[in-house]
Write a protein that holds these residues in place. Structure first.
Motif, short mmCIF file in Angstrom:
data_model
loop_
_atom_site.label_atom_id
_atom_site.label_comp_id
_atom_site.label_asym_id
_atom_site.label_seq_id
_atom_site.Cartn_x
_atom_site.Cartn_y
_atom_site.Cartn_z
N UNK A 38 0.86 -1.19 0.00
CA UNK A 38 0.00 0.00 0.00
C UNK A 38 0.89 1.23 0.00
N UNK A 39 0.34 2.31 -0.50
CA UNK A 39 1.06 3.58 -0.56
C UNK A 39 0.04 4.70 -0.35
N UNK A 40 0.45 5.71 0.41
CA UNK A 40 -0.44 6.85 0.67
C UNK A 40 -0.20 7.91 -0.40
N UNK A 41 -1.24 8.20 -1.18
CA UNK A 41 -1.15 9.20 -2.25
C UNK A 41 -1.95 10.45 -1.93
N UNK A 42 -2.47 10.54 -0.71
CA UNK A 42 -3.31 11.66 -0.32
C UNK A 42 -2.59 12.99 -0.24
N UNK A 43 -1.29 12.98 -0.22
CA UNK A 43 -0.48 14.20 -0.26
C UNK A 43 0.71 13.93 -1.17
N UNK A 44 0.84 14.70 -2.22
CA UNK A 44 1.93 14.49 -3.17
C UNK A 44 3.28 14.67 -2.51
N UNK A 45 3.37 15.47 -1.45
CA UNK A 45 4.65 15.71 -0.77
C UNK A 45 4.87 14.75 0.40
N UNK A 46 4.04 13.73 0.53
CA UNK A 46 4.10 12.83 1.68
C UNK A 46 5.02 11.64 1.53
N UNK A 47 5.72 11.51 0.40
CA UNK A 47 6.65 10.41 0.17
C UNK A 47 6.00 9.03 0.24
N UNK A 48 4.68 8.96 0.13
CA UNK A 48 3.99 7.68 0.11
C UNK A 48 3.71 7.06 1.47
N UNK A 49 4.13 7.71 2.53
CA UNK A 49 3.92 7.18 3.87
C UNK A 49 2.56 7.61 4.42
N UNK A 50 1.85 6.66 5.01
CA UNK A 50 0.58 6.98 5.64
C UNK A 50 0.82 7.84 6.88
N UNK A 82 -6.05 12.06 -7.76
CA UNK A 82 -6.46 12.32 -6.39
C UNK A 82 -7.25 13.63 -6.34
N UNK A 83 -7.94 13.84 -5.23
CA UNK A 83 -8.67 15.10 -5.05
C UNK A 83 -7.73 16.28 -4.80
N UNK A 84 -6.44 16.02 -4.70
CA UNK A 84 -5.45 17.09 -4.62
C UNK A 84 -5.23 17.70 -6.01
N UNK A 85 -5.81 17.06 -7.04
CA UNK A 85 -5.69 17.56 -8.40
C UNK A 85 -4.48 17.01 -9.12
#
Length: 95
Positions: A38-50, A82-85
């Protein structure tokens, strides 16, 4: 909540979730209790970490949801918006 359709390719189901995560489920592993990855894509600057303590009711408390259905490229990259656009591709770093 969960709205996106699942993409299936090469024995994996790719599930984009309202919590901002993209999950891969190994369809051959009937006993799996966790995703293959799994990878967290909810923030593009989050490096994939939840985020720690991720909570999701009608949206994640940190970052953005994924409402789009994923697609898989011929090379195997999983592409989703994502909804971040942002439109993001997740794949092998050797490409």
């Amino acid at each position: 909540p969960h709205w996106p359709s699942v993409a299936v390719n090469s024995g994996y189901a790719y599930v984009a979730r309202h919590d901002g995560g993209l999950y891969a489920v190994d369809l051959a592993d009937e006993d799996a209790e966790e995703p293959a990855w799994s990878i967290y894509l909810g923030r593009a600057d989050g490096q994939g970490n939840f985020p720690d303590g991720l909570q999701c009711n009608w949206g994640p408390e940190e970052g953005f949801s994924i409402l789009a259905s994923p697609a898989v490229s011929p090379e195997g990259a999983v592409v989703v918006g994502t909804l971040e656009g942002r439109i993001l591709a997740v794949g092998d770093s050797d490409w």
